[in-house]
Design a protein around this motif. Structure first.
Motif, PDB file in Angstrom:
ATOM      1  N   GLY A  55      44.030  28.466 -46.781  1.00 29.17           N
ATOM      2  CA  GLY A  55      43.582  28.089 -45.445  1.00 29.17           C
ATOM      3  C   GLY A  55      44.602  27.264 -44.691  1.00 29.17           C
ATOM      4  N   THR A  58      47.450  29.841 -40.684  1.00 33.58           N
ATOM      5  CA  THR A  58      46.675  30.751 -39.847  1.00 33.58           C
ATOM      6  C   THR A  58      47.576  31.324 -38.763  1.00 33.58           C
ATOM      7  N   THR A  69      38.772  30.738 -33.586  1.00 42.25           N
ATOM      8  CA  THR A  69      39.199  29.947 -34.726  1.00 42.25           C
ATOM      9  C   THR A  69      38.758  30.613 -36.017  1.00 42.25           C
ATOM     10  N   SER A  71      38.351  30.511 -40.175  1.00 43.01           N
ATOM     11  CA  SER A  71      38.182  29.549 -41.251  1.00 43.01           C
ATOM     12  C   SER A  71      37.655  30.290 -42.474  1.00 43.01           C
TER      13      SER A  71
END
Length: 128
Positions: A55, A58, A69, A71
């Motif tokens: 993570g 990105t 966004t 995640s």
């Protein structure tokens, strides 16, 4: 059997928000970078965003940067795409993909040389 299931799509007014989920089964998401794509009728499939295994990394397409966004929750084997300030041109079928990763990176290319799994897609329609 590997399965990716997208959910959270629907009809929303311009300026609205949606949060898409991609639930994975049959694989350990800790081993996969994840990518969101979309495809509108008559258009090429477009890579929107990707997230590395940890993570930490990105990427976003210019068309969605600042509005979307990405995640992930590896414990839940799920990846998300938060979509804000939606526009009519965001209308498309949204797909998630899982890329077997050899490093903590991700790519938004439509074609990759390694192992990739696709979900079946979820429709997002932005209209008043």
């Amino acid at each position: 059997q590997v399965k990716l299931v997208e959910s959270g799509g629907g009809l929303v007014q311009p300026g609205g928000t949606l949060k898409l989920s991609c639930a994975a089964s049959g694989l350990n998401l800790n081993d996969y970078a994840m990518v969101w794509f979309r495809q509108a009728p008559g258009k090429e499939r477009e890579g929107l965003s990707c997230i590395s295994i940890s993570g930490a990394r990105t990427q976003y397409a210019a068309s969605v940067e600042g509005r979307f966004t990405i995640s992930r929750d590896n414990a839940k084997n799920t990846v998300y795409l938060q979509m804000n300030s939606l526009k009519p041109e965001d209308t498309a079928v949204y797909y998630c993909a899982a890329d077997l990763a050899v490093a903590d990176i991700c790519v938004m290319s439509s074609v990759v040389p390694g192992e990739r799994y696709w979900g079946q897609g979820t429709q997002v329609t932005v209209s008043s």
